[in-house]
Design a protein around this motif. Sequence first.
Motif, PDB file in Angstrom:
ATOM      1  N   PHE A 115       0.914  -1.274   0.266  1.00 15.09           N
ATOM      2  CA  PHE A 115      -0.049  -0.065   0.014  1.00 15.09           C
ATOM      3  C   PHE A 115       0.834   1.407  -0.065  1.00 15.09           C
ATOM      4  O   PHE A 115       1.945   1.427   0.848  1.00 15.09           O
ATOM      5  CB  PHE A 115      -0.987   0.042   1.247  1.00 15.09           C
ATOM      6  CG  PHE A 115      -1.599  -1.229   1.292  1.00 15.09           C
ATOM      7  CD1 PHE A 115      -3.118  -1.440   0.956  1.00 15.09           C
ATOM      8  CD2 PHE A 115      -1.360  -2.193   2.292  1.00 15.09           C
ATOM      9  CE1 PHE A 115      -3.654  -2.546   1.419  1.00 15.09           C
ATOM     10  CE2 PHE A 115      -1.701  -3.640   2.107  1.00 15.09           C
ATOM     11  CZ  PHE A 115      -3.171  -3.480   1.951  1.00 15.09           C
ATOM     12  N   PHE A 116       0.402   2.258  -0.850  1.00 13.38           N
ATOM     13  CA  PHE A 116       1.249   3.420  -1.035  1.00 13.38           C
ATOM     14  C   PHE A 116       0.310   4.694  -0.779  1.00 13.38           C
ATOM     15  O   PHE A 116      -0.758   4.768  -1.284  1.00 13.38           O
ATOM     16  CB  PHE A 116       2.233   3.754  -2.432  1.00 13.38           C
ATOM     17  CG  PHE A 116       3.166   2.715  -2.479  1.00 13.38           C
ATOM     18  CD1 PHE A 116       4.358   2.751  -1.911  1.00 13.38           C
ATOM     19  CD2 PHE A 116       3.173   1.692  -3.586  1.00 13.38           C
ATOM     20  CE1 PHE A 116       5.466   1.936  -2.016  1.00 13.38           C
ATOM     21  CE2 PHE A 116       4.288   0.722  -3.991  1.00 13.38           C
ATOM     22  CZ  PHE A 116       5.413   0.948  -2.906  1.00 13.38           C
ATOM     23  N   ASP A 117       1.023   5.486   0.053  1.00 16.96           N
ATOM     24  CA  ASP A 117       0.062   7.167   0.071  1.00 16.96           C
ATOM     25  C   ASP A 117       1.230   7.846  -0.202  1.00 16.96           C
ATOM     26  O   ASP A 117       1.886   8.140   0.527  1.00 16.96           O
ATOM     27  CB  ASP A 117      -0.346   7.084   1.574  1.00 16.96           C
ATOM     28  CG  ASP A 117      -0.757   8.702   1.750  1.00 16.96           C
ATOM     29  OD1 ASP A 117      -1.152   9.404   0.683  1.00 16.96           O
ATOM     30  OD2 ASP A 117      -1.061   8.932   2.870  1.00 16.96           O
ATOM     31  N   GLY A 118       1.353   8.366  -1.655  1.00 25.40           N
ATOM     32  CA  GLY A 118       2.471   9.386  -2.047  1.00 25.40           C
ATOM     33  C   GLY A 118       2.733  10.536  -1.388  1.00 25.40           C
ATOM     34  O   GLY A 118       3.923  10.685  -1.261  1.00 25.40           O
ATOM     35  N   GLY A 119       1.850  10.989  -0.973  1.00 19.25           N
ATOM     36  CA  GLY A 119       2.161  12.246  -0.112  1.00 19.25           C
ATOM     37  C   GLY A 119       1.971  11.856   1.352  1.00 19.25           C
ATOM     38  O   GLY A 119       2.129  13.131   2.077  1.00 19.25           O
ATOM     39  N   ASN A 120       1.745  10.825   1.823  1.00 17.00           N
ATOM     40  CA  ASN A 120       1.756  10.741   3.007  1.00 17.00           C
ATOM     41  C   ASN A 120       0.571  11.632   3.931  1.00 17.00           C
ATOM     42  O   ASN A 120       0.854  12.005   5.138  1.00 17.00           O
ATOM     43  CB  ASN A 120       2.810  10.694   3.790  1.00 17.00           C
ATOM     44  CG  ASN A 120       3.097  10.120   5.219  1.00 17.00           C
ATOM     45  OD1 ASN A 120       2.262   8.966   5.557  1.00 17.00           O
ATOM     46  ND2 ASN A 120       3.902  10.664   5.996  1.00 17.00           N
ATOM     47  N   GLU A 121      -0.370  11.842   3.279  1.00 23.44           N
ATOM     48  CA  GLU A 121      -1.560  12.897   3.715  1.00 23.44           C
ATOM     49  C   GLU A 121      -2.259  12.033   4.974  1.00 23.44           C
ATOM     50  O   GLU A 121      -2.981  12.843   5.930  1.00 23.44           O
ATOM     51  CB  GLU A 121      -2.535  13.283   2.731  1.00 23.44           C
ATOM     52  CG  GLU A 121      -1.747  14.093   1.684  1.00 23.44           C
ATOM     53  CD  GLU A 121      -1.424  13.349   0.562  1.00 23.44           C
ATOM     54  OE1 GLU A 121      -1.035  13.883  -0.647  1.00 23.44           O
ATOM     55  OE2 GLU A 121      -1.665  11.910   0.591  1.00 23.44           O
ATOM     56  N   LYS A 122      -2.147  10.836   4.960  1.00 17.90           N
ATOM     57  CA  LYS A 122      -2.973  10.143   6.100  1.00 17.90           C
ATOM     58  C   LYS A 122      -4.576  10.153   5.974  1.00 17.90           C
ATOM     59  O   LYS A 122      -5.209  10.362   6.967  1.00 17.90           O
ATOM     60  CB  LYS A 122      -2.521  10.214   7.689  1.00 17.90           C
ATOM     61  CG  LYS A 122      -0.995   9.803   7.537  1.00 17.90           C
ATOM     62  CD  LYS A 122      -1.238   8.242   7.706  1.00 17.90           C
ATOM     63  CE  LYS A 122       0.503   7.739   8.378  1.00 17.90           C
ATOM     64  NZ  LYS A 122       1.524   8.032   7.423  1.00 17.90           N
ATOM     65  N   VAL A 131      -2.683   3.733  -3.450  1.00 20.76           N
ATOM     66  CA  VAL A 131      -3.054   2.658  -4.160  1.00 20.76           C
ATOM     67  C   VAL A 131      -2.940   1.525  -3.385  1.00 20.76           C
ATOM     68  O   VAL A 131      -1.829   1.500  -2.281  1.00 20.76           O
ATOM     69  CB  VAL A 131      -2.164   2.491  -5.412  1.00 20.76           C
ATOM     70  CG1 VAL A 131      -0.636   2.164  -5.154  1.00 20.76           C
ATOM     71  CG2 VAL A 131      -2.793   1.699  -6.483  1.00 20.76           C
ATOM     72  N   GLN A 132      -3.431   0.303  -3.481  1.00 16.40           N
ATOM     73  CA  GLN A 132      -3.090  -0.846  -3.037  1.00 16.40           C
ATOM     74  C   GLN A 132      -3.021  -1.897  -4.207  1.00 16.40           C
ATOM     75  O   GLN A 132      -3.705  -1.866  -5.345  1.00 16.40           O
ATOM     76  CB  GLN A 132      -4.548  -1.443  -2.403  1.00 16.40           C
ATOM     77  CG  GLN A 132      -4.205  -2.996  -1.815  1.00 16.40           C
ATOM     78  CD  GLN A 132      -5.561  -3.818  -1.394  1.00 16.40           C
ATOM     79  OE1 GLN A 132      -6.605  -3.165  -1.767  1.00 16.40           O
ATOM     80  NE2 GLN A 132      -5.323  -4.918  -0.974  1.00 16.40           N
ATOM     81  N   GLN A 223      -9.004   0.641   1.502  1.00 19.38           N
ATOM     82  CA  GLN A 223      -9.774   1.926   1.234  1.00 19.38           C
ATOM     83  C   GLN A 223      -9.437   3.056   2.066  1.00 19.38           C
ATOM     84  O   GLN A 223      -9.790   4.444   2.064  1.00 19.38           O
ATOM     85  CB  GLN A 223     -11.347   1.750   1.444  1.00 19.38           C
ATOM     86  CG  GLN A 223     -11.528   1.519   2.804  1.00 19.38           C
ATOM     87  CD  GLN A 223     -13.132   0.944   2.907  1.00 19.38           C
ATOM     88  OE1 GLN A 223     -13.913   1.482   2.245  1.00 19.38           O
ATOM     89  NE2 GLN A 223     -13.579   0.546   4.051  1.00 19.38           N
ATOM     90  N   ASP A 224      -8.667   3.009   3.172  1.00 18.49           N
ATOM     91  CA  ASP A 224      -8.245   4.067   4.440  1.00 18.49           C
ATOM     92  C   ASP A 224      -6.848   4.022   4.419  1.00 18.49           C
ATOM     93  O   ASP A 224      -6.155   3.501   5.162  1.00 18.49           O
ATOM     94  CB  ASP A 224      -8.939   3.422   5.487  1.00 18.49           C
ATOM     95  CG  ASP A 224      -8.790   4.427   6.401  1.00 18.49           C
ATOM     96  OD1 ASP A 224      -8.205   5.585   6.562  1.00 18.49           O
ATOM     97  OD2 ASP A 224      -9.384   4.441   7.748  1.00 18.49           O
TER      98      ASP A 224
END
Length: 554
Positions: A115-122, A131-132, A223-224
Amino acid sequence: MRKFYVFFLILALSASLFAGSDATILDDVLYIPYASESPTIDGELDGVWLLSTSTPMLLFEGAPEDTIGIFDDHFAAYRAMWDDDYFYVFVEIVDQEINTSIPAEPWNNDCIEIFFDGGNEKATSYDNNDVQWRWVYGDVPGDTNNIGNGPGDWSFLETESGFNFELRISQEELEITDSTGTYQLFELVYDHEIGFEISNADNDGGVREDVFHWWTTDGNTWQDASLFGTALLSRKEVDEVLKIFQTDSEPDIDGIMDDGEGWEYADENSLTRMEGEVLPDTIYDNWKDHLASFWTLWDEDNFYVYVKVIDEEINTSLPAEPWNNDCVEIFFDGGNEKATSYDENDIQWRWVYGDVPGDTNNIGNGPGVYAWEETELGWDFELKIPSDDLVVTDSNGTTVLFDLLLDEELGFEISNADNDGGAREDVRHWWTTDGNTWQDASLFGTAIFFANPDTKIEDNKVDDVIPSEYNLSQNYPNPFNPTTKIDFSVPQRSAVSLRVYDIIGREVAVLVNEVAEAGNYSIDFDASQLSSGVYFYKLSAGPSVLVRKMMLLK
């Protein structure tokens, strides 16, 4: 119930147990090192991976009461690296039964999910840089029959204890396309922070029984993005050589890794290589209750080692056979000749749990000052070997193993033996899986004494102009007394070494020994400890070697 009690403690404390280095979790951030060498994507653990810390996936998705019986055959740990072109992942999985019997439901098979959150906005829902991706066991890159959806080049390799998964995702593939367009998840650049999570699902008997995560116990990661951990693309570089960093703070040898003792300079490395042929019916128990990591440091007077061990049972019941007890073993090849038999500068030393320095009843044979500290999960071991003890005495006399000097190279190996129930069941190494390290120095890895990593060349960058060539300027002032400046330029990211030599070629100072970004740099050199005379300074950067002369007049 002791086994499950101990393992639940591991689950609760895994996020902090091995904290303390640039290679793993530090201040709740996973530091992902830069790969100086690209691994071959074949499911085999290449040497460069051995310098990237193995992090356990020990957090169970769902309620703890659902876990009884699951741990008997399932364990997972991962490593991650990056370079200018790729993001790399390696996962080692212990699993007694590999099952991919539900192709219509990919998530219900043995698989890896990242799982990636490219901006780490949480954010509590996915946006266009979240994305997953999933890789189901047996998937092959480019095969349209794949039931997973993950990109990249990857390989699954079945092992005695389960399977390995090795992956690289290119910068171009770090993007997602949806109905509104194509979006880059994140750039592969230094110090970029991302949201990150990884999990491993296990299907036994046709049913998805459990999922292990690195960071969360919540199954809504699909999704979270607020459930992800945080990772940083670190400036720390790994290759096939163990960098033993210099410290200017001498640790207090008490078995406790306190702040400010110098261990913050050290990198964590994992003892995950299982020695010899382990019977399949014992592999699972061994993985469950035995994990270990180590740290190393040096200064001009001492060699330091710290070991953390997870171990359900501490046993030293075989004093007549020291190697058959819970112990730490360290191996040195002072010349790093990699000979297949020991010579005069090769040695194996052992410290058995509970040994006390100076006690003639010790069953180990290791020198130095050391301490053990029993913990909730096992034990810690802290060691200082003074330079006077770095010798071996035999029928031919006394030989110095190696000198504590910058850039000194040596063969090195470390292992941890585990005795459960009165028998030596499991030995974990850093570098090899061969149990003949007691007589064969060719099985050791290679280590080198490095400068204190807190000396950052970036602090000496003078501007943002990108030069067109490598250059070493004449120092100024020259002649000088006792300080001078040395300027140099590198046109591209390069490994840089700037050293000073006296008139007969002896090295007297190391001013730079690290990787530098393209730019122009100015380094101060203080020669107050040197005598008047002619000196040479040499810049080795990329393909270039440049030398100039300077004069110290006092």
